[in-house]
Design an enzyme around this catalytic site. Structure first.
Site, mmCIF file in Angstrom:
data_model
loop_
_atom_site.group_PDB
_atom_site.id
_atom_site.type_symbol
_atom_site.label_atom_id
_atom_site.label_comp_id
_atom_site.label_asym_id
_atom_site.label_seq_id
_atom_site.Cartn_x
_atom_site.Cartn_y
_atom_site.Cartn_z
ATOM 1 C CG HIS A 177 -0.308 0.320 2.384
ATOM 2 N ND1 HIS A 177 -0.140 -0.798 3.504
ATOM 3 C CD2 HIS A 177 -0.248 1.548 3.127
ATOM 4 C CE1 HIS A 177 0.286 -0.041 4.420
ATOM 5 N NE2 HIS A 177 0.320 1.328 4.318
ATOM 6 C CG ASP B 158 -0.305 -4.077 2.861
ATOM 7 O OD1 ASP B 158 0.504 -3.428 1.710
ATOM 8 O OD2 ASP B 158 -0.074 -3.170 3.746
ATOM 9 C CB SER C 13 2.892 2.124 6.344
ATOM 10 O OG SER C 13 1.669 2.000 7.130
#
Ligand code: NAG
Ligand code: NAG
Length: 703
Positions: free
Chosen positions: A496, A551, A653
């Site tokens: 992502h 992901d 992230s």
């Protein structure tokens, strides 16, 4: 009166005669008459007449009185006819035929020793009264001389013809017996002999008639001519005898055998002792045997043999071998040179692949000997992220030993700390398994040089010591994120991170900036970002539906990173990796902060793994509050504390969740998503990397 008729004398050529050139090619036929004045009437008083008579040379002149009537007197004192040859009186005549008075020649011809004569007629005036004597008439003619029956000339030059003499009109011709030839002097003969060309490798030559005495007056030529590269040796045997006229005859003047070798003084042999063996060192030898017209030579015999030309021994060569090894090397013998193991053939400063030479016909080797020099393997290839050091030997020469090692602790060989290579005979550096491919330095993964363990004992966000999380990447794609170095050209992150939140499309590569090597963003941003080659989000990741399933993404770098204390890769999950609930892992990032501010210094947390069911229940309860909440899949796992407070957050992230096993950190998870941050009863959700090991490896191999 005389007449000379020129007549062309045609030669007679017959088999038994050798070709001759006559001494006189024009011979007049000659005869004539003469008579006294007033003949046949009585001659006058007081006469003194002379006649010069001549015939061509080679003839004698013959005079015949046909009639003579001259006043007789004692000793022809008053009147006389005198015949003279030069100063010699051949006859003085007077009287009448058949008369006792005077001296009458009668019909007997008078022969001049030469080809001319003088006739003198002398009368006086004291005749008492007229007389009746009428004088004379005579006839003369040329008479051929038989030169062949003449005695030898006085000058000692031998007979007119040394063998056969033929009288001819006015001259003579010489010819020779069978087997002889007339010499250019047209008188003497020479034996036609020798004349042979001997080309065989071996043979016997003798003087004509040997062992009988050699004929006289001969000249014999013999030519021994054998192939180039061979030399002739003469071996004269006994008996040997060539007339030698005494101690003064050092030049063998009368009879001799001459041995001529090209470019050398000819050698004349005579005497009664065999010269024995004469090595000529030549492939061509001329013999000439001569005898003159007198003397005695019993002759000679020679046995000739040929030998191949010999070349000097090529000699020895250090560190090499000349083959074959012969006691002597002859024309056409070949040699090779091989160098000992570890040596190479050198000639004129250049290396040669092979060497051979041949003994030539002139006794010289075609090519001089080469040299054997130690081989060398050249500089060893450099080892990326490693080094090479010399253990023994010099100049990369044969048997030198080098050692390859990697830049520890960031790189290492597959097994062992170093590997030795030796310069082998084939000029390659080889290890003990005869492998000449240089080793490879593999990055050491999951081994930070700095430890968190002693510095941080409590669970909670803390500033990371430099080098404790060397795989940490600061990723900037417009928003902050993280990634982990997993290979020298590969970064692992969350998929992502690579998609635009609004357009759901892949971020252009030039907007992806990745930095490594420090824990301080201020410092990192001064570095050049890593140049990116390609982006590889997992193919099943769907950016449109916000499920966070799969992901995971890889980023390929253009250049490999050279690892150091501050940059090192994290290991991929080992085979049979375990995600045991309660196991504490490490997560680091620039988004971690206890307050809501963004951190500029790398922070880390120690978080335990959460049971999948517990986590699933937690998420389900959140989904009841908000339908936007994705569901937990088997490609995810959770970590955190039930009481909350410590958690990863948005800026983290893509960062790695690292588990430690056997003193090695491995990438267990990727910071993926969560509901708020650090809220009680919620956990951080991580991509379960173990599920993607095959995809990761395949992607790395194929790109
Ligand atoms: C020369 O000839 C003699 C007699 O035939 C022989 O004994 C001798 O060995 C020969 N010498 C050489 C060198 O050939
Ligand atoms: C390399 O060679 C050195 C010296 O010969 C030796 O001491 C060393 O053990 C060798 N190392 C290996 C890995 O074989």
């Amino acid at each position: 009166m005389s007449w000379i008729y020129p007549i062309i004398w045609l030669l007679c050529a017959c088999d038994c005669w050798s070709t001759v050139i006559p001494r006189r090619s024009i011979m007049p036929v000659l005869h004539g008459e003469l008579e006294s004045p007033l003949y046949p009437r009585p001659y006058p008083d007081s006469l003194s007449e002379q006649w010069y008579l001549s015939v061509p040379a080679g003839y004698q002149l013959q005079l015949t009185f046909t009639h003579l009537d001259v006043e007789p007197s004692a000793d022809c004192y008053y009147d006389s006819v005198t015949v003279m040859y030069e100063q010699k009186v051949l006859g003085k005549f007077c009287g009448q035929e058949n008369s006792a008075e005077g001296r009458h020649p009668g019909r007997q011809p008078i022969l001049s020793p030469g080809n001319h004569l003088r006739v003198i007629f002398h009368t006086d005036d004291s005749n008492a009264g007229p007389h009746q004597h009428i004088g004379f008439s005579a006839f003369y003619q040329a008479i051929d001389i038989d030169e062949c029956s003449l005695p030898d000339p006085d000058d000692g030059s031998g007979p007119l013809c040394s063998q056969i003499c033929h009288n001819t009109l006015g001259s003579y011709l010489c010819s020779c017996r069978h087997g002889y030839e007339l010499r250019p002097d047209q008188r003497t003969c020479i034996l036609h002999c020798g004349g042979g060309l001997y080309t065989e490798a071996e043979g016997v030559l003798t003087s004509p008639g040997y062992p009988l005495p050699s004929p006289l007056g001969m000249s014999c030529q013999y030519h021994i001519s054998v192939e180039l590269g061979f030399t002739v040796t003469l071996n004269f045997t006994e008996p040997f005898h060539i007339e030698d006229t005494g101690p003064d005859d050092s030049n063998c003047l009368h009879h001799w055998l001459q041995v001529s070798i090209p470019e050398r003084e000819p050698m004349r042999l005579c005497g009664d002792e065999s010269p024995g063996v004469i090595p000529t060192q030549s492939n061509s030898v001329q013999l000439e045997y001569r005898t003159d017209s007198t003397g005695l030579s019993r002759g000679w015999k020679v046995h000739y043999t040929t030998q191949r030309v010999q070349c000097e021994s090529p000699g020895k060569i250090s560190n090499g071998k000349v083959t074959p090894s012969f006691p002597q090397y002859l024309y056409r013998d070949y040699i090779h040179v091989r160098c000992d193991t570890g040596y190479k053939l050198m000639m004129g400063g250049k290396e040669i692949q092979s060497y051979f030479s041949v003994c030539q016909s002139d006794g010289q080797w075609l090519i001089p000997l080469p040299e054997c020099h130690l081989i060398d393997c050249g500089d060893p290839s450099p080892l990326l992220n490693g080094g090479v050091s010399f253990l023994s030997g010099t100049k990369n020469q044969y048997h030198s030993v080098i050692e390859y090692h990697c830049n520890e602790p960031f790189y290492s060989l597959v097994d062992g700390v170093s590997v030795n290579y030796t310069c082998a005979a084939d000029r390659k550096w080889k290890d003990h398994r005869n492998n000449y491919i240089i080793p490879k330095c593999f990055p050491v993964c999951g081994h930070p040089t700095a430890s968190t363990m002693k510095l941080q004992r409590i669970l909670g966000g803390a500033t990371a010591p430099a080098g404790a999380f060397p795989w940490q990447v600061f990723l900037h794609t417009g928003s902050r994120g993280g990634a982990a170095v997993v290979g020298d050209q590969w970064l692992l992150t969350a998929a992502h991170n690579l998609f635009d939140g609004r357009s759901n499309s892949l971020i252009p590569m030039d907007r992806v900036k990745a930095y490594v090597g420090d824990i301080d963003i201020q410092k990192l941003l001064r570095f050049q970002p890593l140049s990116i080659a390609s982006l590889h989000p997992h193919p099943n990741y769907n950016s449109k539906e916000i499920s966070y399933n799969h992901d995971i993404a890889l980023i390929k770098l253009q250049q490999p990173i050279t690892f150091n204390h501050n940059v090192m890769p994290l290991c991929l999950p080992p085979k049979g990796a375990k995600y045991t609930t309660g196991t504490v892992g490490f997560v680091s990032g620039f988004g971690l902060t206890e307050s809501d501010t963004i951190s500029n210094i790398l922070k880390y947390l120690r978080l335990p793994l959460v049971d999948h069911t517990v986590c699933g229940a937690s998420i389900d309860s959140q989904r009841k509050l908000s339908s936007d909440v994705p569901s937990l899949t088997d490609n995810m796992f959770c970590a955190g504390f039930p009481e909350g407070g410590r958690d990863t957050c948005s800026g983290d992230s893509g960062g790695a969740f690292a588990l430690r096993e056997n003193d090695q950190y491995w990438a267990a998870g990727i910071v993926s998503w969560g509901i708020n941050c650090g809220v009680q009863g919620t956990y951080g959700i991580y991509t379960r990397v173990e599920n993607y090991v095959d995809w990761i490896k395949k992607t790395m191999e194929q790109n």
